[in-house]
Design an enzyme around this catalytic site. Structure first.
Site, short mmCIF file in Angstrom:
data_model
loop_
_atom_site.label_atom_id
_atom_site.label_comp_id
_atom_site.label_asym_id
_atom_site.label_seq_id
_atom_site.Cartn_x
_atom_site.Cartn_y
_atom_site.Cartn_z
N LYS A 50 -0.47 -6.01 3.50
CA LYS A 50 0.90 -5.64 3.89
C LYS A 50 0.87 -4.75 5.14
CE LYS A 50 2.45 -6.34 -0.82
NZ LYS A 50 2.84 -5.82 -2.13
N GLN A 94 3.35 0.05 -4.85
CA GLN A 94 2.58 -1.09 -5.35
C GLN A 94 2.46 -1.04 -6.88
OE1 GLN A 94 1.68 -3.67 -3.47
NE2 GLN A 94 0.62 -4.75 -5.11
N ASP A 117 11.14 -4.37 -1.98
CA ASP A 117 10.64 -5.30 -3.01
C ASP A 117 11.78 -5.98 -3.75
OD1 ASP A 117 7.80 -5.45 -3.23
OD2 ASP A 117 7.75 -3.35 -3.87
N1 GUN Z 1 2.40 -6.17 -7.49
C1 GUN Z 1 2.27 -7.52 -7.44
N2 GUN Z 1 3.15 -8.06 -6.57
C2 GUN Z 1 3.86 -7.03 -6.06
C3 GUN Z 1 4.90 -6.97 -5.10
O1 GUN Z 1 5.39 -7.97 -4.56
N3 GUN Z 1 5.35 -5.71 -4.82
C4 GUN Z 1 4.85 -4.58 -5.43
N4 GUN Z 1 5.38 -3.41 -5.09
N5 GUN Z 1 3.89 -4.63 -6.32
C5 GUN Z 1 3.39 -5.85 -6.62
#
Ligand code: GUN
Length: 285
Positions: A50, A94, A117
């Site tokens: 990311k 995350q 998100d």
């Molecule tokens: N854990 C797995 N996929 C995601 C996501 O798209 N965003 C976040 N914040 N955590 C995750």
């Protein structure tokens, strides 16, 4: 066979290229804050990807890599500070968080218009009411791919396997909003293979390597694999047995090189959206 494969890299590169062009016109680069607690190896990889995507398209990122022992109050303080920070457009914490932290409470404390998100109850609720604001990235990435295929959603039988808040539930909502007939399953659903055989669109995200076999798939259907599993030999594979299903499906996403890349592209798109909104509402610099 090659033209059946939905190439996430191509789609995501197009989105990222467009965003990079938009950044050039921004007053300042959009900024994504990325918060990682602990050292879960998969989470470390995702977070790194990311941050790299931000760099690639000219966004800035603010990184918080916190020890496993971080307390709820410490994490809440960081989230509250980021909520107030006019130079931060998007906040991503995350998941999963270490067990002693209450992820629902943390998500509730992210201001909904920085919730890149789309996990906050305001954003999920808006999606459920067919008034989408910020949509969860993985399902939204899937919809982007599907829209390129132009399926007619009305009368389309969609089967979603997986009920997570991140993937399965918002995926089902996206499809319901477009008029598809949606069946939501999990790994314990009775007659799962039989239900799948009726699916014009089969979307799988349960984390069970190669669970979906050729005999589960309706010939000519669209098969979307959201699974990301690491095998003992170190290789990545999805929840669909790709080699078996490829000859049967009309379209299929590979793993890697499919939906995962779309998740990141949608995250960048959501960050740009939050940046734009922030300027509209506050005139922030
Ligand atoms: N854990 C797995 N996929 C995601 C996501 O798209 N965003 C976040 N914040 N955590 C995750």
């Amino acid at each position: 066979m090659q033209d059946k494969i939905l190439n996430g890299r191509e789609f995501s590169n197009t989105i990222l290229d467009n965003l990079a062009r938009e950044v050039a016109k921004c007053k300042r680069p959009p900024c994504l804050a990325v918060v990682l607690v602990g050292t879960n190896p998969a989470s470390c990889v995702y977070v790194n990807n990311k941050k790299k995507a931000c760099e690639k398209i000219g966004f800035t990122s603010k990184s918080f890599e916190l020890p496993e022992t971080t307390t709820q109050d410490q994490l809440l303080k960081i989230v509250h500070d980021l909520n107030q920070d006019k130079n931060v457009d998007g906040i991503l914490v995350q998941m999963p968080l270490p067990k002693h932290l209450d992820s629902k409470l943390i998500i509730d404390n992210i201001t909904p218009h920085k919730d890149v998100d789309g996990f906050h109850r305001y954003n999920i609720g808006s999606l459920a009411l067919n008034d989408p604001q910020i949509c969860p990235c993985t399902p939204h990435g899937v919809m982007y791919m599907l829209e390129k295929l132009n399926p007619t959603y009305h009368g389309l039988n969609a089967v979603v396997i997986g009920m997570s808040n991140i993937v399965g539930r918002p995926m089902a909502l996206e499809l319901i909003n477009r008029g598809a007939t949606v069946t939501i399953c999990n790994s314990k659903t009775k007659n799962l293979a039989e239900l799948c055989r009726h699916a014009d669109l089969l979307i799988v995200g349960v984390g069970r390597p190669k669970m979906v076999k050729a005999s589960w798939v309706k010939p000519g259907s669209i098969v979307i694999d959201i699974g990301m599993n690491r095998l003992d030999n170190g290789k990545l594979c999805g929840d669909v047995d790709f080699d078996e299903v490829l000859p049967i499906a009309g379209y299929i996403t590979p793993v890697p090189g499919g939906v995962g890349l779309m998740t990141i592209a949608m995250l960048m798109q959501n960050t740009m959206h939050c940046y734009t909104k922030q300027f509209e509402t506050t005139g922030a610099q």
